[in-house]
Motif scaffolding. Structure first.
Motif, PDB file in Angstrom:
ATOM      1  N   LEU A   1       0.830  -1.202   0.000  1.00 42.76           N
ATOM      2  CA  LEU A   1       0.000   0.000   0.000  1.00 42.76           C
ATOM      3  C   LEU A   1       0.867   1.254   0.000  1.00 42.76           C
ATOM      4  CD1 LEU A   1      -2.753   1.356   0.174  1.00 42.76           C
ATOM      5  CD2 LEU A   1      -2.679   1.078   2.669  1.00 42.76           C
ATOM      6  N   ALA A   2       1.935   1.254   0.780  1.00 43.13           N
ATOM      7  CA  ALA A   2       2.822   2.414   0.854  1.00 43.13           C
ATOM      8  C   ALA A   2       3.441   2.716  -0.508  1.00 43.13           C
ATOM      9  CB  ALA A   2       3.913   2.171   1.899  1.00 43.13           C
ATOM     10  N   VAL A   3       3.979   1.692  -1.152  1.00 42.68           N
ATOM     11  CA  VAL A   3       4.607   1.876  -2.466  1.00 42.68           C
ATOM     12  C   VAL A   3       3.573   2.298  -3.506  1.00 42.68           C
ATOM     13  CG1 VAL A   3       5.760   0.681  -4.366  1.00 42.68           C
ATOM     14  CG2 VAL A   3       6.519   0.286  -2.020  1.00 42.68           C
ATOM     15  N   THR A   4       2.404   1.677  -3.472  1.00 42.27           N
ATOM     16  CA  THR A   4       1.352   2.002  -4.437  1.00 42.27           C
ATOM     17  C   THR A   4       0.861   3.434  -4.276  1.00 42.27           C
ATOM     18  OG1 THR A   4       0.627  -0.320  -4.437  1.00 42.27           O
ATOM     19  CG2 THR A   4      -0.901   1.308  -5.332  1.00 42.27           C
ATOM     20  N   MET A   5       0.725   3.866  -3.025  1.00 39.31           N
ATOM     21  CA  MET A   5       0.270   5.238  -2.750  1.00 39.31           C
ATOM     22  C   MET A   5       1.219   6.271  -3.326  1.00 39.31           C
ATOM     23  SD  MET A   5      -1.080   5.108   1.176  1.00 39.31           S
ATOM     24  CE  MET A   5      -0.814   6.870   1.281  1.00 39.31           C
ATOM     25  N   VAL A   6       2.500   6.143  -2.988  1.00 39.22           N
ATOM     26  CA  VAL A   6       3.456   7.154  -3.478  1.00 39.22           C
ATOM     27  C   VAL A   6       3.604   7.071  -4.992  1.00 39.22           C
ATOM     28  CG1 VAL A   6       4.721   7.261  -1.301  1.00 39.22           C
ATOM     29  CG2 VAL A   6       5.480   5.670  -3.074  1.00 39.22           C
ATOM     30  N   ALA A   7       3.471   5.857  -5.537  1.00 42.45           N
ATOM     31  CA  ALA A   7       3.573   5.688  -6.992  1.00 42.45           C
ATOM     32  C   ALA A   7       2.408   6.372  -7.693  1.00 42.45           C
ATOM     33  CB  ALA A   7       3.612   4.211  -7.349  1.00 42.45           C
ATOM     34  N   LEU A   8       1.203   6.211  -7.162  1.00 42.26           N
ATOM     35  CA  LEU A   8       0.016   6.802  -7.779  1.00 42.26           C
ATOM     36  C   LEU A   8       0.097   8.322  -7.790  1.00 42.26           C
ATOM     37  CD1 LEU A   8      -2.786   6.478  -9.013  1.00 42.26           C
ATOM     38  CD2 LEU A   8      -3.737   6.394  -6.698  1.00 42.26           C
ATOM     39  N   VAL A   9       0.409   8.906  -6.641  1.00 41.86           N
ATOM     40  CA  VAL A   9       0.500  10.368  -6.552  1.00 41.86           C
ATOM     41  C   VAL A   9       1.652  10.881  -7.417  1.00 41.86           C
ATOM     42  CG1 VAL A   9       0.968  12.317  -5.012  1.00 41.86           C
ATOM     43  CG2 VAL A   9      -0.565  10.480  -4.281  1.00 41.86           C
ATOM     44  N   SER A  10       2.753  10.156  -7.426  1.00 46.04           N
ATOM     45  CA  SER A  10       3.905  10.560  -8.237  1.00 46.04           C
ATOM     46  C   SER A  10       3.601  10.475  -9.727  1.00 46.04           C
ATOM     47  CB  SER A  10       5.121   9.685  -7.907  1.00 46.04           C
ATOM     48  OG  SER A  10       5.512   9.835  -6.562  1.00 46.04           O
ATOM     49  N   PHE A  11       2.828   9.460 -10.122  1.00 50.06           N
ATOM     50  CA  PHE A  11       2.460   9.317 -11.538  1.00 50.06           C
ATOM     51  C   PHE A  11       1.568  10.476 -11.974  1.00 50.06           C
ATOM     52  CE2 PHE A  11      -0.088   7.343 -15.026  1.00 50.06           C
ATOM     53  CZ  PHE A  11       0.970   7.148 -15.903  1.00 50.06           C
ATOM     54  N   ILE A  12       0.645  10.859 -11.105  1.00 51.56           N
ATOM     55  CA  ILE A  12      -0.202  12.018 -11.394  1.00 51.56           C
ATOM     56  C   ILE A  12       0.666  13.263 -11.529  1.00 51.56           C
ATOM     57  CG2 ILE A  12      -2.009  13.526 -10.483  1.00 51.56           C
ATOM     58  CD1 ILE A  12      -3.204  11.027  -9.118  1.00 51.56           C
ATOM     59  N   ASP A  13       1.655  13.377 -10.637  1.00 53.15           N
ATOM     60  CA  ASP A  13       2.566  14.524 -10.663  1.00 53.15           C
ATOM     61  C   ASP A  13       3.418  14.531 -11.926  1.00 53.15           C
ATOM     62  OD1 ASP A  13       3.755  16.852  -9.358  1.00 53.15           O
ATOM     63  OD2 ASP A  13       5.537  15.607  -9.088  1.00 53.15           O
ATOM     64  N   ASP A  14       3.760  13.340 -12.411  1.00 56.06           N
ATOM     65  CA  ASP A  14       4.521  13.248 -13.660  1.00 56.06           C
ATOM     66  C   ASP A  14       3.728  13.800 -14.840  1.00 56.06           C
ATOM     67  OD1 ASP A  14       6.952  12.163 -12.806  1.00 56.06           O
ATOM     68  OD2 ASP A  14       6.211  10.107 -12.900  1.00 56.06           O
ATOM     69  N   MET A  15       2.414  13.591 -14.811  1.00 54.36           N
ATOM     70  CA  MET A  15       1.573  14.041 -15.923  1.00 54.36           C
ATOM     71  C   MET A  15       1.153  15.503 -15.777  1.00 54.36           C
ATOM     72  SD  MET A  15      -0.859  10.733 -16.746  1.00 54.36           S
ATOM     73  CE  MET A  15      -1.546  10.618 -15.089  1.00 54.36           C
ATOM     74  N   LYS A  16       0.839  15.894 -14.539  1.00 50.01           N
ATOM     75  CA  LYS A  16       0.441  17.267 -14.266  1.00 50.01           C
ATOM     76  C   LYS A  16       0.968  17.640 -12.888  1.00 50.01           C
ATOM     77  CE  LYS A  16      -3.531  20.398 -14.157  1.00 50.01           C
ATOM     78  NZ  LYS A  16      -5.010  20.516 -14.293  1.00 50.01           N
ATOM     79  N   PRO A  17       1.972  18.511 -12.813  1.00 46.61           N
ATOM     80  CA  PRO A  17       2.622  18.848 -11.535  1.00 46.61           C
ATOM     81  C   PRO A  17       1.647  19.215 -10.434  1.00 46.61           C
ATOM     82  CG  PRO A  17       3.829  19.828 -13.347  1.00 46.61           C
ATOM     83  CD  PRO A  17       2.582  19.229 -13.947  1.00 46.61           C
ATOM     84  N   LEU A  18       1.854  18.583  -9.269  1.00 45.78           N
ATOM     85  CA  LEU A  18       1.036  18.835  -8.090  1.00 45.78           C
ATOM     86  C   LEU A  18       1.774  19.775  -7.141  1.00 45.78           C
ATOM     87  CD1 LEU A  18      -0.076  15.162  -7.309  1.00 45.78           C
ATOM     88  CD2 LEU A  18      -1.461  16.923  -8.413  1.00 45.78           C
ATOM     89  N   SER A  19       1.045  20.329  -6.176  1.00 47.13           N
ATOM     90  CA  SER A  19       1.684  21.147  -5.146  1.00 47.13           C
ATOM     91  C   SER A  19       2.441  20.237  -4.183  1.00 47.13           C
ATOM     92  CB  SER A  19       0.625  21.947  -4.382  1.00 47.13           C
ATOM     93  OG  SER A  19      -0.223  21.068  -3.661  1.00 47.13           O
TER      94      SER A  19
END
Length: 317
Positions: free
Chosen positions: A67-85
């Motif tokens: 769950l920990a790896v999946t969580m950071v991966a999901l948010v990071s993937f979104i950030d890769d496509m559209k930068p997050l704060s």
């Protein structure tokens, strides 16, 4: 045979991702701060969290780490496509680290120890991400760490998980360890791998009681920390892209092959790991040696950095 099947499966998944990334324009365009010069598919490091999910389905890894790896991966993937704060990224890292603590039963340890390990873990995840700047460096360094942890875990239940993650590194490396990379890891790859490696560092230290294994991350740690300190002294935003790591000077300004520099970092770290493993086996790895070794490494790094920067300035003049 099962690992051969797994290897083929991971290659197939990576190729499918390339089709998706190409269709939806998930690319990395070079800019003045980049170490690459051509448009490249971004996010190929998604194979790392995918490998973790596969390992979970096979019973190799706990739900907490998955769950920990999946969580950071999901948010990071979104950030890769559209930068997050910074907030959603940092919040996810915090939750992920707490899950790692729960998995490793760290909440039963001395209360004063938890904030120290927490800060180090958050720092490591971000430092590892900062170091992802040239072809091959992330995957080769990660593979070096995984091989080292796997050697220590021979005949232990965590070995299949480490082999699975090692295979994901090999698959990614096929497309990344090149003069012209087919894909970059992206934050989805570097941050998820950093969390995974950080987990095994804590696990290895707590299981063995030997703090010296922290030297497994010494090459990256020294380059990342000194570069961050140097940028802070210059009042630069450390979260903005830059080209001031030593490996970036070597690859960009000095003109050495990206792959050669990446291999140098990995081989240097592997050599250190061999020394650490040997000294632990002989009961001769003391806190005094750890501190002295880190000091020596830091001095060598600072000297090398000063020489390289001096040469760069001369070449520019």
């Amino acid at each position: 045979m099962q690992y051969l099947i797994l290897f083929i499966l991971l290659i197939a998944i990576e190729l499918i991702y390339f089709k998706i990334a190409d269709k939806y324009n998930i690319i990395d365009k070079p800019n003045s701060r980049s170490s690459h010069t051509t448009i490249t598919l971004r996010g190929g490091g998604i194979i790392f969290p995918v490998a973790t999910l596969i390992a979970f389905s096979l019973g190799y890894v706990s739900w907490e780490l998955t769950l920990a790896v999946t969580m950071v991966a999901l948010v990071s993937f979104i950030d890769d496509m559209k930068p997050l704060s910074q907030l959603p990224r940092f919040a996810t890292h915090v939750v992920a680290v707490l899950l790692v603590f729960y998995d490793l039963n760290l909440f039963s340890e001395a209360i004063w120890l938890l904030p120290i390990v927490f800060v180090l873990m958050i720092g490591w995840v971000n430092a590892f991400n900062f170091m992802d700047g040239i072809n091959g460096i992330t995957v080769l360094y990660a593979l070096t760490a995984i091989i080292s942890f796997a050697y220590l875990a021979i005949n232990e239940e965590s070995l299949p998980l480490l082999i699975t993650m090692g295979l994901s590194c090999v698959v990614f490396g096929i497309f990344n360890v090149r003069k012209k990379a087919k894909t970059f890891a992206g934050d989805v790859g570097s941050i998820s791998m950093a969390l995974f490696l950080g987990y095994f560092m804590i696990k290895t230290i707590t299981d063995s009681g030997q703090l010296g294994y922290i030297l497994f991350f010494s090459v990256y740690g020294i380059d990342a920390v000194i570069t961050i300190v140097n940028r802070l002294l210059k009042k630069e935003n450390i979260f903005e892209p830059h080209r001031s790591h030593l490996y970036q000077y070597l690859a960009n300004e000095m003109g050495y092959s990206h792959v050669a520099v990446a291999f140098f970092y990995a081989v240097l770290q592997l050599g250190i790991n061999v020394i650490v493993i040997y000294m632990v086996a002989n009961g001769s790895l003391s806190l005094l040696f750890i501190g002295g070794f880190l000091l020596l490494m830091t001095l060598i790094y600072l000297g090398s950095r000063a020489i390289i920067i001096s040469k760069v300035r001369i070449n520019r003049a």
